[in-house]
Design a protein around this motif. Structure first.
Motif, mmCIF file in Angstrom:
data_model
loop_
_atom_site.group_PDB
_atom_site.id
_atom_site.type_symbol
_atom_site.label_atom_id
_atom_site.label_comp_id
_atom_site.label_asym_id
_atom_site.label_seq_id
_atom_site.Cartn_x
_atom_site.Cartn_y
_atom_site.Cartn_z
ATOM 1 N N UNK A 195 8.617 -10.977 29.397
ATOM 2 C CA UNK A 195 7.883 -11.996 30.130
ATOM 3 C C UNK A 195 6.485 -11.556 30.546
ATOM 4 N N UNK A 196 6.144 -10.297 30.368
ATOM 5 C CA UNK A 196 4.880 -9.783 30.871
ATOM 6 C C UNK A 196 3.669 -10.270 30.093
ATOM 7 N N UNK A 197 3.769 -10.375 28.799
ATOM 8 C CA UNK A 197 2.633 -10.702 27.953
ATOM 9 C C UNK A 197 3.137 -11.138 26.589
ATOM 10 N N UNK A 198 2.207 -11.528 25.704
ATOM 11 C CA UNK A 198 2.619 -11.918 24.362
ATOM 12 C C UNK A 198 3.142 -10.701 23.613
ATOM 13 N N UNK A 199 4.012 -10.956 22.633
ATOM 14 C CA UNK A 199 4.545 -9.874 21.813
ATOM 15 C C UNK A 199 3.412 -9.156 21.094
ATOM 16 N N UNK A 200 3.657 -7.902 20.774
ATOM 17 C CA UNK A 200 2.699 -7.123 20.005
ATOM 18 C C UNK A 200 3.160 -7.141 18.560
ATOM 19 N N UNK A 201 2.280 -7.576 17.672
ATOM 20 C CA UNK A 201 2.576 -7.584 16.239
ATOM 21 C C UNK A 201 1.646 -6.582 15.578
ATOM 22 N N UNK A 202 2.243 -5.718 14.770
ATOM 23 C CA UNK A 202 1.507 -4.638 14.119
ATOM 24 C C UNK A 202 1.761 -4.675 12.622
ATOM 25 N N UNK A 203 0.729 -4.409 11.849
ATOM 26 C CA UNK A 203 0.906 -4.248 10.411
ATOM 27 C C UNK A 203 0.741 -2.759 10.112
ATOM 28 N N UNK A 204 1.729 -2.220 9.408
ATOM 29 C CA UNK A 204 1.807 -0.800 9.075
ATOM 30 C C UNK A 204 1.524 -0.672 7.578
ATOM 31 N N UNK A 205 0.492 0.073 7.233
ATOM 32 C CA UNK A 205 0.126 0.198 5.825
ATOM 33 C C UNK A 205 -0.382 1.591 5.536
ATOM 34 N N UNK A 206 -0.436 1.903 4.252
ATOM 35 C CA UNK A 206 -0.959 3.190 3.817
ATOM 36 C C UNK A 206 -2.093 2.917 2.841
ATOM 37 N N UNK A 207 -3.222 3.564 3.076
ATOM 38 C CA UNK A 207 -4.366 3.427 2.185
ATOM 39 C C UNK A 207 -3.969 3.935 0.808
ATOM 40 N N UNK A 242 -7.546 15.847 0.739
ATOM 41 C CA UNK A 242 -6.454 16.815 0.602
ATOM 42 C C UNK A 242 -5.275 16.271 -0.201
ATOM 43 N N UNK A 243 -5.408 15.039 -0.722
ATOM 44 C CA UNK A 243 -4.348 14.448 -1.536
ATOM 45 C C UNK A 243 -3.351 13.602 -0.749
ATOM 46 N N UNK A 244 -3.431 13.632 0.567
ATOM 47 C CA UNK A 244 -2.515 12.837 1.389
ATOM 48 C C UNK A 244 -2.982 11.381 1.421
ATOM 49 N N UNK A 245 -2.102 10.504 1.896
ATOM 50 C CA UNK A 245 -2.421 9.088 2.012
ATOM 51 C C UNK A 245 -2.406 8.714 3.486
ATOM 52 N N UNK A 246 -3.508 8.194 3.986
ATOM 53 C CA UNK A 246 -3.659 7.895 5.410
ATOM 54 C C UNK A 246 -2.903 6.621 5.783
ATOM 55 N N UNK A 247 -2.154 6.729 6.859
ATOM 56 C CA UNK A 247 -1.412 5.595 7.414
ATOM 57 C C UNK A 247 -2.284 4.894 8.455
ATOM 58 N N UNK A 248 -2.209 3.568 8.438
ATOM 59 C CA UNK A 248 -2.907 2.752 9.428
ATOM 60 C C UNK A 248 -1.900 1.808 10.065
ATOM 61 N N UNK A 249 -2.000 1.648 11.375
ATOM 62 C CA UNK A 249 -1.212 0.656 12.101
ATOM 63 C C UNK A 249 -2.220 -0.179 12.880
ATOM 64 N N UNK A 250 -2.303 -1.457 12.522
ATOM 65 C CA UNK A 250 -3.288 -2.353 13.115
ATOM 66 C C UNK A 250 -2.594 -3.434 13.927
ATOM 67 N N UNK A 308 -5.246 3.967 -6.755
ATOM 68 C CA UNK A 308 -4.044 4.699 -7.133
ATOM 69 C C UNK A 308 -2.878 4.083 -6.382
ATOM 70 N N UNK A 309 -1.669 4.229 -6.907
ATOM 71 C CA UNK A 309 -0.531 3.641 -6.201
ATOM 72 C C UNK A 309 -0.258 4.361 -4.888
ATOM 73 N N UNK A 310 0.215 3.597 -3.942
ATOM 74 C CA UNK A 310 0.609 4.179 -2.654
ATOM 75 C C UNK A 310 1.920 4.909 -2.839
ATOM 76 N N UNK A 311 2.247 5.847 -1.945
ATOM 77 C CA UNK A 311 3.521 6.537 -2.023
ATOM 78 C C UNK A 311 4.674 5.544 -1.958
ATOM 79 N N UNK A 312 5.793 5.897 -2.540
ATOM 80 C CA UNK A 312 6.968 5.016 -2.551
ATOM 81 C C UNK A 312 7.334 4.559 -1.159
ATOM 82 N N UNK A 313 7.664 3.282 -1.021
ATOM 83 C CA UNK A 313 8.112 2.739 0.247
ATOM 84 C C UNK A 313 6.995 2.293 1.166
ATOM 85 N N UNK A 314 5.763 2.411 0.742
ATOM 86 C CA UNK A 314 4.629 2.021 1.588
ATOM 87 C C UNK A 314 3.753 1.048 0.822
#
Length: 144
Positions: A78-90, A96-104, A135-141
């Motif tokens: 009841x405090x405020x509107x729900x928070x909706x987040x989109x979780x993605x990987x660049x 360094x070869x890793x894939x950066x995660x973003x949560x917006x 390039x393709x994102x890692x599996x599952x992202x």
């Protein structure tokens, strides 16, 4: 940095004082966030700790998944509107070869990850779609 206008709320009596100290030190838990009844203070907590932190620790309900990412809802009550987040990987690897995660954070009426990402660029539903994914994102992202 904590806004000066929030300090009176953070420096109240009892457990709020403990939460304010944890916030300043960066040691909050999801339980601290849930226990905070002041919506403005909760937003400050989430922004201070980051939405990735919040998604990883709070009980979030999966709304949808597509090739671009996953959309999550954190019900705030009841405090405020729900928070909706989109979780993605660049889809472009970091040096360094890793894939950066973003949560917006996106508006609570978003229902499709692709459209939520598009919203963050000011695009109408259905308009977002990178011309090329390097390039393709890692599996599952999803990729952006």
């Amino acid at each position: 940095m904590i806004s000066h206008r929030l300090l009176p709320h953070l420096e109240g009596a009892g457990s709020r004082t403990s939460r304010s100290k944890k916030l300043i030190e960066g040691r909050l838990s999801a339980a601290d966030w849930v226990a905070e009844s002041n919506g403005e203070v909760r937003r400050a907590m989430a922004e201070r700790m980051g939405y990735e932190w919040l998604l990883d620790r709070a009980s979030a309900k999966k709304i949808a998944t597509d090739e671009y990412g996953t959309l999550w809802r954190i019900i705030t009550g009841v405090y405020e509107e729900d928070i909706v987040l989109v979780d993605l990987v660049n889809s472009t690897p970091e040096p360094d070869g890793s894939f950066k995660r973003y949560v917006l954070r996106v508006p609570p009426d978003q229902t499709v990850p692709r459209d939520a990402i598009g919203w963050s660029f000011g695009l109408p539903p259905g308009a977002y779609g990178p011309a090329t994914m390097t390039s393709p994102a890692p599996a599952g992202r999803g990729g952006c």
